[in-house]
Write an enzyme that holds these catalytic residues in place. Structure first.
Site, PDB file in Angstrom:
ATOM      1  N   ARG A 199       0.891  -1.175   0.000  1.00 39.63           N
ATOM      2  CA  ARG A 199       0.000   0.000   0.000  1.00 39.63           C
ATOM      3  C   ARG A 199       0.920   1.214   0.000  1.00 39.63           C
ATOM      4  O   ARG A 199       1.620   1.485   0.986  1.00 39.63           O
ATOM      5  CB  ARG A 199      -0.904  -0.025   1.234  1.00 39.63           C
ATOM      6  CG  ARG A 199      -1.883   1.149   1.333  1.00 39.63           C
ATOM      7  CD  ARG A 199      -2.743   0.992   2.578  1.00 39.63           C
ATOM      8  NE  ARG A 199      -3.526   2.189   2.859  1.00 39.63           N
ATOM      9  CZ  ARG A 199      -4.765   2.409   2.450  1.00 39.63           C
ATOM     10  NH1 ARG A 199      -5.383   1.487   1.709  1.00 39.63           N
ATOM     11  NH2 ARG A 199      -5.410   3.506   2.760  1.00 39.63           N
ATOM     12  N   HIS A 234      -7.112   1.404  -6.829  1.00 37.82           N
ATOM     13  CA  HIS A 234      -7.453   0.698  -5.583  1.00 37.82           C
ATOM     14  C   HIS A 234      -8.274  -0.540  -5.965  1.00 37.82           C
ATOM     15  O   HIS A 234      -9.465  -0.628  -5.668  1.00 37.82           O
ATOM     16  CB  HIS A 234      -8.257   1.628  -4.678  1.00 37.82           C
ATOM     17  CG  HIS A 234      -8.296   1.207  -3.242  1.00 37.82           C
ATOM     18  ND1 HIS A 234      -7.745   0.033  -2.785  1.00 37.82           N
ATOM     19  CD2 HIS A 234      -8.850   1.805  -2.144  1.00 37.82           C
ATOM     20  CE1 HIS A 234      -7.940  -0.077  -1.485  1.00 37.82           C
ATOM     21  NE2 HIS A 234      -8.606   0.985  -1.077  1.00 37.82           N
ATOM     22  N   GLN A 268     -10.415  -2.691  -3.266  1.00 37.59           N
ATOM     23  CA  GLN A 268     -11.670  -2.058  -2.861  1.00 37.59           C
ATOM     24  C   GLN A 268     -12.725  -2.217  -3.946  1.00 37.59           C
ATOM     25  O   GLN A 268     -13.882  -2.534  -3.665  1.00 37.59           O
ATOM     26  CB  GLN A 268     -11.446  -0.579  -2.557  1.00 37.59           C
ATOM     27  CG  GLN A 268     -12.703   0.170  -2.153  1.00 37.59           C
ATOM     28  CD  GLN A 268     -13.222  -0.244  -0.790  1.00 37.59           C
ATOM     29  OE1 GLN A 268     -12.506  -0.148   0.197  1.00 37.59           O
ATOM     30  NE2 GLN A 268     -14.463  -0.719  -0.736  1.00 37.59           N
ATOM     31  N   ASP A 284     -16.324   9.620  -2.508  1.00 32.44           N
ATOM     32  CA  ASP A 284     -15.097   9.436  -1.732  1.00 32.44           C
ATOM     33  C   ASP A 284     -14.696  10.804  -1.188  1.00 32.44           C
ATOM     34  O   ASP A 284     -15.258  11.833  -1.570  1.00 32.44           O
ATOM     35  CB  ASP A 284     -13.995   8.853  -2.627  1.00 32.44           C
ATOM     36  CG  ASP A 284     -12.786   8.342  -1.838  1.00 32.44           C
ATOM     37  OD1 ASP A 284     -12.846   8.322  -0.596  1.00 32.44           O
ATOM     38  OD2 ASP A 284     -11.788   7.958  -2.476  1.00 32.44           O
ATOM     39  N   CYS A 288     -15.920   4.199   0.119  1.00 32.85           N
ATOM     40  CA  CYS A 288     -14.836   3.270   0.458  1.00 32.85           C
ATOM     41  C   CYS A 288     -14.306   3.477   1.874  1.00 32.85           C
ATOM     42  O   CYS A 288     -13.576   2.611   2.394  1.00 32.85           O
ATOM     43  CB  CYS A 288     -13.703   3.377  -0.555  1.00 32.85           C
ATOM     44  SG  CYS A 288     -13.003   5.030  -0.721  1.00 32.85           S
ATOM     45  N   ARG A 301     -14.197  -6.353   2.014  1.00 36.50           N
ATOM     46  CA  ARG A 301     -12.755  -6.274   1.766  1.00 36.50           C
ATOM     47  C   ARG A 301     -12.081  -7.564   2.239  1.00 36.50           C
ATOM     48  O   ARG A 301     -11.175  -8.086   1.582  1.00 36.50           O
ATOM     49  CB  ARG A 301     -12.151  -5.069   2.507  1.00 36.50           C
ATOM     50  CG  ARG A 301     -12.480  -3.714   1.919  1.00 36.50           C
ATOM     51  CD  ARG A 301     -11.750  -3.471   0.600  1.00 36.50           C
ATOM     52  NE  ARG A 301     -10.310  -3.542   0.745  1.00 36.50           N
ATOM     53  CZ  ARG A 301      -9.539  -2.560   1.207  1.00 36.50           C
ATOM     54  NH1 ARG A 301     -10.073  -1.405   1.588  1.00 36.50           N
ATOM     55  NH2 ARG A 301      -8.225  -2.707   1.282  1.00 36.50           N
TER      56      ARG A 301
END
Length: 319
Positions: A116, A143, A146, A238, A278, A306
């Site tokens: 990450r 991402h 996700q 987001d 998210c 997730r």
């Protein structure tokens, strides 16, 4: 899917990297979604399933996390393996060792790497240097973990993916990039509304248009969020300033002031729309409390998935 196709897909995924949905076919994405749902069923039923027994995942974190850290660590444990947390301060990578040398060394110890980080090129370089699967836990460009969990969640709630409309309101960031690629491969109609100067990456937008032309979906960019959200099955947003862009917070608050997902805006969506985010969310900024905490919100179902989606990825490519 037929048993033969499922077996072929399972074989094709072994040893692969998971860097972006752009590298996976629609059938491969659907296979991972189906596998995630099955692993979720097993976990809920208390069935022990440990295809990664004795295997180890190295988790490199240059960006902090709640959901990514916990879901990967717990997921690896449930699959019978061990997850090793590595911050940038734990590695020589943080003191100037090359990504290539890090990848080569870690490949001698581990069975997989999750990273990450900020720059997408770091994941690309890590995958090039590694001889074990590399998973993109997030970059500034994408991402995919996700997005995979999101499409699993939509499928569970709506019973289908193809033909649904997903409206994304907000910053053209890493999250929307992965949603765009996934939607265009899976036959969804995607509409994105962003203020001028904050559009998604044009190359990814072009990929989404090309994919949609083949899948029967569509992809459109808008300035007016009301136009984008019209008759949407899914409404997604987001934060306005993602990690690494905090210095632009005040500037972005001005640019995005008309892009809040609130009770007035969602009236333009279908009455049974689902709200997605998210997380983490800034209530009162990109979304009102009434929407994110309302009856149409499924943000914590997303967060839970997730775990299951990433277990599917790890089981498929590391098993």
């Amino acid at each position: 899917m037929s048993d033969t196709l499922t077996q072929d897909l399972a074989a094709s995924l072994k040893g692969r990297d998971f860097i972006g949905l752009v590298d996976y076919t629609a059938d491969e994405i659907r296979y991972l979604i189906d596998l995630a749902i099955e692993l979720k069923r097993k976990q809920k039923a208390g069935e022990v399933y440990q295809p990664l027994k004795g295997k180890t995942l190295g988790m490199i974190f240059e960006k902090s996390s709640t959901r990514t850290r916990v879901s990967f660590e717990v997921g690896m444990y449930q699959l019978g393996g061990y997850a090793l947390f590595l911050s940038k301060n734990d590695l020589q990578l943080g003191r100037g060792e090359t990504v290539w040398d890090t990848a080569q060394t870690m490949s001698r110890y581990l069975d997989g790497i999750m990273i990450r980080t900020y720059a997408h090129r770091t994941v690309i370089e890590l995958a090039r240097g590694a001889t074990i699967p590399v998973i993109n836990g997030l970059t500034d460009l994408s991402h995919p973990c996700q997005a995979l969990a999101d499409y699993q969640t939509i499928y569970e709630k709506k019973g289908r993916l193809s033909g649904l409309k997903i409206a994304y309101i907000g910053d053209g960031n890493n999250m929307v990039h992965s949603l765009m690629v996934g939607a265009s491969k899976l036959g969804l109609h995607m509409a994105v509304a962003s203020p001028e100067g904050y559009d998604p990456d044009p190359e990814i937008a072009q990929i989404a248009r090309e994919n949609a032309a083949q899948s029967g979906g569509s992809f459109q960019l808008y300035r007016d969020p009301k136009e984008a959200i019209a008759d949407a099955d899914i409404v997604y947003t987001d934060v306005w300033a993602s990690m690494g862009f905090e210095a632009e917070q005040k500037e972005r608050e001005i640019a995005f002031r008309n892009y809040q997902v609130n009770e007035e805006l969602v009236r333009y969506a279908k009455s049974d729309y689902l709200f997605m985010h998210c997380l983490p969310a800034h209530r009162g900024e990109e979304v009102s409390e009434g929407v994110i905490d309302g009856p149409n919100s499924i943000v914590f179902d997303q967060a839970e998935n997730r775990l299951h989606a990433q277990k599917a990825v790890m089981a498929a490519i590391m098993g």
